[in-house]
Write an enzyme that holds these catalytic residues in place. Structure first.
Site, PDB file in Angstrom:
ATOM      1  CD  GLU A 287      -4.878  -0.205  13.709  1.00 27.46           C
ATOM      2  OE1 GLU A 287      -4.546   0.808  13.065  1.00 27.46           O
ATOM      3  OE2 GLU A 287      -4.102  -1.150  13.934  1.00 27.46           O
ATOM      4  CG  HIS A 311      -5.948  -0.163   6.100  1.00 25.78           C
ATOM      5  ND1 HIS A 311      -5.137  -1.111   5.518  1.00 25.78           N
ATOM      6  CD2 HIS A 311      -5.393   0.084   7.311  1.00 25.78           C
ATOM      7  CE1 HIS A 311      -4.150  -1.412   6.335  1.00 25.78           C
ATOM      8  NE2 HIS A 311      -4.275  -0.701   7.436  1.00 25.78           N
ATOM      9  CD  GLU A 312      -6.457   2.830   9.458  1.00 24.88           C
ATOM     10  OE1 GLU A 312      -6.289   2.055  10.418  1.00 24.88           O
ATOM     11  OE2 GLU A 312      -5.548   3.103   8.644  1.00 24.88           O
ATOM     12  CG  HIS A 315      -6.566  -2.334  11.417  1.00 26.14           C
ATOM     13  ND1 HIS A 315      -5.682  -3.387  11.530  1.00 26.14           N
ATOM     14  CD2 HIS A 315      -5.918  -1.374  10.707  1.00 26.14           C
ATOM     15  CE1 HIS A 315      -4.545  -3.069  10.910  1.00 26.14           C
ATOM     16  NE2 HIS A 315      -4.662  -1.858  10.398  1.00 26.14           N
ATOM     17  CD  GLU A 334      -1.312  -2.580   9.723  1.00 26.95           C
ATOM     18  OE1 GLU A 334      -2.094  -2.380   8.767  1.00 26.95           O
ATOM     19  OE2 GLU A 334      -1.425  -2.002  10.827  1.00 26.95           O
ATOM     20  CG  ASP A 393       8.106   3.026  14.158  1.00 26.27           C
ATOM     21  OD1 ASP A 393       6.909   2.754  13.979  1.00 26.27           O
ATOM     22  OD2 ASP A 393       8.664   4.029  13.684  1.00 26.27           O
ATOM     23  CE1 TYR A 401      -0.157  -1.054   6.653  1.00 30.91           C
ATOM     24  CE2 TYR A 401       2.135  -1.391   7.279  1.00 30.91           C
ATOM     25  CZ  TYR A 401       0.889  -0.839   7.538  1.00 30.91           C
ATOM     26  OH  TYR A 401       0.684  -0.095   8.659  1.00 30.91           O
TER      27      TYR A 401
HETATM   28  N1  BES Z   1      -2.001   0.638  12.235  1.00 34.41           N
HETATM   29  C1  BES Z   1      -1.562   1.383  11.122  1.00 34.41           C
HETATM   30  C2  BES Z   1      -0.797   2.615  11.506  1.00 34.41           C
HETATM   31  C3  BES Z   1       0.493   2.322  12.214  1.00 34.41           C
HETATM   32  C4  BES Z   1       1.449   1.542  11.611  1.00 34.41           C
HETATM   33  C5  BES Z   1       0.743   2.868  13.434  1.00 34.41           C
HETATM   34  C6  BES Z   1       2.637   1.305  12.271  1.00 34.41           C
HETATM   35  C7  BES Z   1       1.930   2.620  14.083  1.00 34.41           C
HETATM   36  C8  BES Z   1       2.882   1.835  13.504  1.00 34.41           C
HETATM   37  C9  BES Z   1      -2.724   1.800  10.210  1.00 34.41           C
HETATM   38  O1  BES Z   1      -3.773   0.906  10.184  1.00 34.41           O
HETATM   39  C10 BES Z   1      -2.192   1.878   8.805  1.00 34.41           C
HETATM   40  O2  BES Z   1      -1.780   0.861   8.319  1.00 34.41           O
HETATM   41  N2  BES Z   1      -2.196   3.063   8.176  1.00 34.41           N
HETATM   42  C11 BES Z   1      -1.726   3.241   6.840  1.00 34.41           C
HETATM   43  C12 BES Z   1      -2.857   3.445   5.889  1.00 34.41           C
HETATM   44  C13 BES Z   1      -3.327   2.219   5.221  1.00 34.41           C
HETATM   45  C14 BES Z   1      -4.399   2.554   4.206  1.00 34.41           C
HETATM   46  C15 BES Z   1      -2.266   1.369   4.595  1.00 34.41           C
HETATM   47  C16 BES Z   1      -0.880   4.500   6.767  1.00 34.41           C
HETATM   48  O3  BES Z   1      -0.664   5.141   7.783  1.00 34.41           O
HETATM   49  O4  BES Z   1      -0.414   4.820   5.706  1.00 34.41           O
HETATM   50 ZN    ZN Z   2      -3.237  -0.876   9.173  1.00 34.08          ZN
END
Ligand code: BES
Ligand code: ZN
Length: 625
Positions: A287, A311-312, A315, A334, A393, A401
């Site tokens: 995002e 989703h993005e 954010h 999230e 991480d 989520y």
């Molecule tokens: N912000 C996250 C990506 C992220 C998560 C970066 C953890 C670094 C550490 C992004 O918004 C996200 O959640 N992406 C998901 C997709 C979403 C539709 C659930 C993904 O990457 O699968």
């Molecule tokens: Zn996200």
């Protein structure tokens, strides 16, 4: 002894009076995965001047910090990782060198950079260059892109920005930035800021981010990229050959943005553009403000995966406007965002579609929950995990989520949509451009929704790990049908392409169901299914050649479970191309379950990892250890 000597020398020459007798270890503290001392001296604004050197795969230049003194401390501490610090100066027009020390490196947190500052110093300039292994940076060579031009992108979240910028790398400190980026003349540079829409002749691009953002949202991408508009304030960027297909796939952007504003309040970032990255990108989307980074697997041609964009976009409020204060509060980013994503999709495609997405989301949470229980990692299971001493991480699982979204869905179910919507609006208004912790959120929630504790067990949801019985439970005819079809296929003696459930007729062919339905079908397929039936299914639907990563992943998982080898070549090809962690992770986990497959997985990984970003490489290495 040597360390002691160097410490004392440093303290003598760098610190004056009051700190003379203090040990460096008293000064350097880790708070929320950062060495920075934002509560004493904090950055308000940075100016980046960087050259992008594709040949050596390094960024080189200077970051100018405008700082604010909070107390009288004469140290400004920043985070760095794998960076070469060339020189540190102070001042704006006239720069003079100042003393600094780069401490030793920690494999997760990197190395603190301690700069000696006086209380009148306002500008600190750090001259540096990155290392080819800097974790945030994805350098792609010409055979990893569509255009055959090189490509670079950064990934900051959670704590990787420090590997390309010396910075106070904590989400609790919000800063503005501007940048000048020099790239090879045939390439375009883009950032999470004001952006150009076409290449210029000198390869020098200027950027501005006027709203305060946390460090993890600073982002840069460079490549042979073109732009197409989808409305006056939205558009898409992609590698030139497919920018028009991308534009078609994302034509719902303006509608989504409009509904986002209706739900959450004014969109404060000006434009909303999307950049589609090459296949190595480790996330579905990221995002970055004004410019979402998107995984190419989302562009499937039938718009069936655009919830990632919802989703993005969401954010823009949950995360970018109101930000998790620490990485233990990540569920507030999230969980809220998945909730809003489903609301945006409901507006676009109806209630049943949103419930289908909920079912998919919940399943992913349940599967991962079981996995962490098996690994005895119970600290990852509450919405607020304990991450001290860990890589943040590690906490970025399906829990924040899935469990997070269902927490908000359950609140909505309890208080009704009218009250929920009022709560959402007020929340984003109150906390805009600020950060929020779990505790602060709970105080706010209890204050705004009196008696909420009588309606649901808030503490169990947030701090517990059990699945609350009294929760929102999505139920759709579509998903039930797919589950029943899966049972029919695996159980029946014979197999016919045409099946009946309650006199309704279904044909097992691609066009009969949409992406999420097929996912459910494959997920619910009993693992007792015979290889002959797998063969037959593949003949009718041709899963092996289906170019839809969500369906491919489910198909490969099923194939691994039942040891259906004809799917393995397609799986190898997939693993050699797609770098999105959400797909790689379950496939490698499943392969690691037997000795034979684990050895096979190691072989594929070694041949494929060149196509992955460091974020994915680390996760997979952990699985195959
Ligand atoms: N912000 C996250 C990506 C992220 C998560 C970066 C953890 C670094 C550490 C992004 O918004 C996200 O959640 N992406 C998901 C997709 C979403 C539709 C659930 C993904 O990457 O699968
Ligand atoms: Zn996200």
């Amino acid at each position: 002894m040597k360390l002691f000597l160097s410490l004392s020398i440093f303290i003598l020459f760098a610190c004056q009076s009051s700190l003379e007798r203090q040990k460096l270890s008293d000064i350097i503290k880790v708070t929320n995965h950062s060495y920075s001392n934002v509560n004493q001296v904090r950055t308000k604004h940075i100016s980046l001047e960087l050259q992008v050197d594709f040949h050596n795969e390094v960024l080189k230049g200077v970051v100018r910090h405008e700082i604010e003194h909070v107390d009288g401390t004469n140290f400004f501490i920043l985070d760095t990782k794998n960076l070469a610090i060339l020189k540190v100066t102070k001042g704006k027009e006239n720069e003079t060198e100042v003393d600094y020390k780069l401490e030793k490196n920690d494999s997760v947190l990197g190395a603190p950079l301690i700069v000696s500052v006086g209380k009148n110093d306002k500008f600190i300039n750090i001259y540096y260059k990155t290392n080819p292994n800097s974790e945030a940076l994805g350098w792609l060579d010409s055979n990893q892109t569509m255009t055959k031009a090189p490509f670079l992108y950064t990934q900051g979240e959670a704590i990787l920005t420090r590997s390309w910028i010396p910075i106070q790398d904590v989400p609790s400190n919000k800063i503005t930035y501007d940048a000048t980026i020099e790239v090879p003349k045939d390439l375009l540079a883009l950032m999470s800021a004001t952006n150009p829409q076409s290449k210029n002749t000198d390869g020098k691009y200027h950027f501005n981010m006027l709203q305060p953002i946390p460090s993890y949202l600073i982002a840069l991408a460079v490549g042979d990229i073109s732009f197409r508009k989808t409305s006056n304030n939205t558009g898409v960027y992609a590698e030139t050959p497919w920018v028009d297909s991308v534009k078609n796939e994302l034509s719902d952007l303006p509608m989504m943005l409009k509904y986002g504003e209706k739900l959450c309040g004014k969109y404060v970032w000006g434009r909303y553009d999307v950049l589609v990255l090459p296949y190595s990108f480790p996330f579905g989307g990221m995002e970055n403000p004004r410019l979402t980074f998107l995984n190419p697997t989302v562009i499937v041609g039938d718009k069936s995966l655009i919830s990632v964009i919802a989703h993005e976009l969401a954010h823009s409020w949950s995360g970018n406007l109101v930000t998790n204060r620490t990485w233990e509060d990540f569920w507030l980013n999230e969980g809220w965002t998945v909730y809003l994503e489903h609301r945006i999709m409901e507006n676009l495609k109806g209630k049943e579609y949103a419930d289908v997405l909920s079912t998919i989301e919940w399943h992913e949470y349940i599967v991962e929950k079981a996995y962490y229980e098996k690994q005895n990692k119970h600290y990852l299971l509450p919405l607020k995990p304990t991450l001290t001493g860990l890589n943040p991480d590690d906490g970025m699982t399906s829990v924040p989520y899935g469990r997070g979204a269902f927490f908000f869905k359950t609140i909505e179910e309890k208080i009704g949509r009218v009250k929920m919507d009022a709560f959402i609006k007020k929340y984003f208004e109150k906390y805009r451009f600020r950060t929020i912790s779990t505790d602060e959120f709970l105080v706010y929630l209890r204050n705004e929704i009196k008696g909420i504790d009588k309606l649901m067990n808030i503490d169990e949801w947030v701090f517990g790990e059990k699945i609350p019985e009294d929760r929102f439970q999505p139920k759709t005819k579509k998903m039930d049908t797919m589950e029943n079809l899966a049972l029919l296929v695996s159980d029946s003696k014979s197999l016919s392409q045409i099946l009946f459930i309650n006199k309704n007729q279904y044909t097992l062919e691609r066009a009969e169901f949409d992406t999420q339905e097929w996912m459910q079908f494959l997920r619910k397929m009993p693992r007792s299914i015979s290889l002959k039936k797998m063969e037959q299914l593949n003949e009718w639907v041709d899963f092996n050649s289906w170019n839809n990563a969500e369906i491919q992943t489910e198909w490969f998982l099923l194939a691994i479970d039942v040891n259906y080898k004809p799917a393995f070549p397609a799986m190898e090809k997939f693993l050699g191309k797609v770098g999105r962690r959400k797909f790689l992770e379950p496939i490698y986990i499943r392969l690691a379950e037997t000795k034979e497959n684990k050895a096979y997985a190691r072989k594929i990984f070694n041949e494929s990892k060149n196509a992955y970003h460091s974020v994915s490489i680390e996760t997979i290495e952990d699985i195959l250890r």
